[in-house]
Design an enzyme around this catalytic site. Sequence first.
Site, PDB file in Angstrom:
ATOM      1  N   GLU A  91      50.081  42.473  31.783  1.00 11.99           N
ATOM      2  CA  GLU A  91      49.220  43.176  30.745  1.00 11.99           C
ATOM      3  C   GLU A  91      49.039  44.433  31.261  1.00 11.99           C
ATOM      4  OE1 GLU A  91      46.258  40.447  30.138  1.00 11.99           O
ATOM      5  OE2 GLU A  91      47.164  39.545  28.540  1.00 11.99           O
ATOM      6  N   CYS A 104      45.347  51.331  32.709  1.00 11.22           N
ATOM      7  CA  CYS A 104      45.305  50.539  33.730  1.00 11.22           C
ATOM      8  C   CYS A 104      46.385  49.738  33.957  1.00 11.22           C
ATOM      9  CB  CYS A 104      43.898  49.484  33.367  1.00 11.22           C
ATOM     10  SG  CYS A 104      43.601  48.293  34.690  1.00 11.22           S
ATOM     11  N   CYS A 111      48.946  37.123  41.187  1.00 16.37           N
ATOM     12  CA  CYS A 111      48.500  37.827  42.490  1.00 16.37           C
ATOM     13  C   CYS A 111      48.084  36.964  43.571  1.00 16.37           C
ATOM     14  CB  CYS A 111      46.992  38.408  42.034  1.00 16.37           C
ATOM     15  SG  CYS A 111      46.326  39.417  43.556  1.00 16.37           S
ATOM     16  N   CYS A 115      41.289  35.678  44.219  1.00 13.81           N
ATOM     17  CA  CYS A 115      39.645  36.042  43.895  1.00 13.81           C
ATOM     18  C   CYS A 115      39.258  35.107  42.959  1.00 13.81           C
ATOM     19  CB  CYS A 115      39.605  37.621  43.574  1.00 13.81           C
ATOM     20  SG  CYS A 115      40.261  38.658  44.949  1.00 13.81           S
ATOM     21  N   CYS A 118      38.619  36.091  39.043  1.00 12.16           N
ATOM     22  CA  CYS A 118      39.570  36.947  38.455  1.00 12.16           C
ATOM     23  C   CYS A 118      40.304  36.064  37.643  1.00 12.16           C
ATOM     24  CB  CYS A 118      40.028  37.635  39.513  1.00 12.16           C
ATOM     25  SG  CYS A 118      41.756  38.483  39.127  1.00 12.16           S
ATOM     26  N   GLY A 164      47.532  42.112  40.076  1.00 10.79           N
ATOM     27  CA  GLY A 164      47.951  42.292  41.367  1.00 10.79           C
ATOM     28  C   GLY A 164      47.232  43.146  42.544  1.00 10.79           C
ATOM     29  N   GLU A 165      47.462  42.943  43.534  1.00 10.88           N
ATOM     30  CA  GLU A 165      46.893  43.732  44.869  1.00 10.88           C
ATOM     31  C   GLU A 165      47.810  44.816  45.014  1.00 10.88           C
ATOM     32  OE1 GLU A 165      43.930  44.049  46.894  1.00 10.88           O
ATOM     33  OE2 GLU A 165      45.530  45.683  47.217  1.00 10.88           O
ATOM     34  N   SER A 196      42.924  50.222  43.340  1.00 10.24           N
ATOM     35  CA  SER A 196      41.802  49.386  43.959  1.00 10.24           C
ATOM     36  C   SER A 196      42.365  48.367  44.539  1.00 10.24           C
ATOM     37  CB  SER A 196      41.369  48.961  42.563  1.00 10.24           C
ATOM     38  OG  SER A 196      40.302  48.152  42.768  1.00 10.24           O
ATOM     39  N   SER A 219      36.992  46.680  46.026  1.00 10.14           N
ATOM     40  CA  SER A 219      36.391  45.644  45.598  1.00 10.14           C
ATOM     41  C   SER A 219      35.200  45.099  46.613  1.00 10.14           C
ATOM     42  CB  SER A 219      37.065  44.565  45.097  1.00 10.14           C
ATOM     43  OG  SER A 219      38.217  45.082  44.168  1.00 10.14           O
ATOM     44  N   LEU A 220      34.034  45.512  46.491  1.00  8.24           N
ATOM     45  CA  LEU A 220      33.050  45.085  47.611  1.00  8.24           C
ATOM     46  C   LEU A 220      32.162  43.669  47.282  1.00  8.24           C
ATOM     47  CD1 LEU A 220      31.252  45.783  50.278  1.00  8.24           C
ATOM     48  CD2 LEU A 220      29.829  47.210  48.734  1.00  8.24           C
ATOM     49  N   HIS A 221      31.719  43.839  46.124  1.00  7.81           N
ATOM     50  CA  HIS A 221      31.058  42.416  45.405  1.00  7.81           C
ATOM     51  C   HIS A 221      29.944  41.854  46.482  1.00  7.81           C
ATOM     52  CE1 HIS A 221      34.246  43.578  42.895  1.00  7.81           C
ATOM     53  NE2 HIS A 221      35.145  42.680  43.194  1.00  7.81           N
ATOM     54  N   ASN A 295      32.304  39.958  33.560  1.00  8.25           N
ATOM     55  CA  ASN A 295      32.955  39.758  32.153  1.00  8.25           C
ATOM     56  C   ASN A 295      33.602  38.046  32.338  1.00  8.25           C
ATOM     57  OD1 ASN A 295      32.935  42.237  31.175  1.00  8.25           O
ATOM     58  ND2 ASN A 295      34.329  42.823  32.858  1.00  8.25           N
ATOM     59  N   CYS A 338      37.860  44.380  33.230  1.00 13.46           N
ATOM     60  CA  CYS A 338      38.265  43.956  34.743  1.00 13.46           C
ATOM     61  C   CYS A 338      38.343  42.451  35.123  1.00 13.46           C
ATOM     62  CB  CYS A 338      37.263  44.629  35.553  1.00 13.46           C
ATOM     63  SG  CYS A 338      37.758  46.262  35.871  1.00 13.46           S
TER      64      CYS A 338
HETATM   65  S1  SF4 Z   1      40.571  40.796  41.677  1.00 16.51           S
HETATM   66 FE1  SF4 Z   1      42.660  41.982  42.159  1.00 16.51          FE
HETATM   67  S2  SF4 Z   1      43.294  41.301  44.177  1.00 16.51           S
HETATM   68 FE2  SF4 Z   1      41.966  39.789  43.527  1.00 16.51          FE
HETATM   69  S3  SF4 Z   1      43.145  38.106  42.629  1.00 16.51           S
HETATM   70 FE3  SF4 Z   1      42.595  39.564  40.803  1.00 16.51          FE
HETATM   71  S4  SF4 Z   1      44.194  40.982  40.756  1.00 16.51           S
HETATM   72 FE4  SF4 Z   1      44.300  39.890  42.730  1.00 16.51          FE
END
Ligand code: SF4
Length: 344
Positions: A91, A104, A111, A115, A118, A164-165, A196, A219-221, A295, A338
């Site tokens: 996407e 984006c 990925c 996380c 996500c 993805g990372e 990111s 991505s701190l969080h 979200n 996101c």
């Molecule tokens: S937040 Fe980014 S790095 Fe983490 S699982 Fe989702 S896509 Fe991968």
Amino acid sequence: MTASFFQFSLDGLKNYLVQHGCNADQARLLFNWHYKKNKVTPCEINGLSTKTKEVVNSYLNFNLPLIDQIQTSEDRTVKFLFSFQDGKKVETVIIPFNQKYTVCLSSQVGCAMNCSFCYTGTQGLTRSLKTEEIIGQFLAAQTWLTLNRPHDNRILNVVFMGQGEPLHNFDNVKTAVEILISQHGLSLADHKITISTSGYLPGLLRWKDEMPSVNIALSLHSPVDEKRSQLIPINKKYPLKDVIPLIEQFPQGKKRFVTYEYLLIHDFNDSEEDALQTAQLLVGTKAFMNLIPFNPFPGTKWKRPSTERIQKFFEIIESFKIPVTIRTTKGDKILAACGQLNSL
Ligand code: SF4
């Protein structure tokens, strides 16, 4: 079998042409024609040699990903499901601002980072995208805009915040960035591009010497390793004490700073204590904070905090004179915000 034109940086295309007996200078003409003028008919380019035309016609293709599905939301955000030659899908989202767009981009199908907040992370990694598949998302989205919204069709910002990372696919993302910022390519300003990362240290270690000077977002969080590891499992292997000092060494220009993304989750990392610890971690660095209210997506255990908690968190960060914004959520009704992207 032909090679994709969109896999090459300008230098890469020069080498390719030389290997096929052409003059390296022809690469610039081809780049200008295809990226600036958005054409796919090399025979019309003034100054292109017969040999180069032959090579282009015989060995190169200009295929773009196919649009499998499109969803548009009331705020004019558009989410594309693109399909590649092997049938894999990702996407891509275009988000409007002031008659222009931010795109984006996804860098992988699924990925590996897993996380917990996500949607993509729940799917595991299928494969990394090739350079042409990353650039292809940009060009296919741009083509759609030109056809469907001819009066506001410019994509001026790029964020690698899709599936993805990006740093786990370093080489392809780097070449894509080179094409995006090349003055003969898509000519975007380098400070309009943001990559990111979840804090993938092997990629960060290469960044300083190899990545063109684009923006980075981490991505701190949570400033607390124990909590951050619950959200971003690779934090156990690459903790903040190794990641932040490295990122802070990256060259930063006038318009460049490190963005720290902070996903605010109800009753998990949205307390006043969390805000204080975050501010103490970042005060004195060249940080810019972006607060992102969570979200929700199907099946998640996490919830979005109340507006009051979000506001309080914001005020505490701001009281330390750290520039901070609360990200307006666009496209959440079509799961385009996101952490909501999917590849099924
Ligand atoms: S937040 Fe980014 S790095 Fe983490 S699982 Fe989702 S896509 Fe991968």
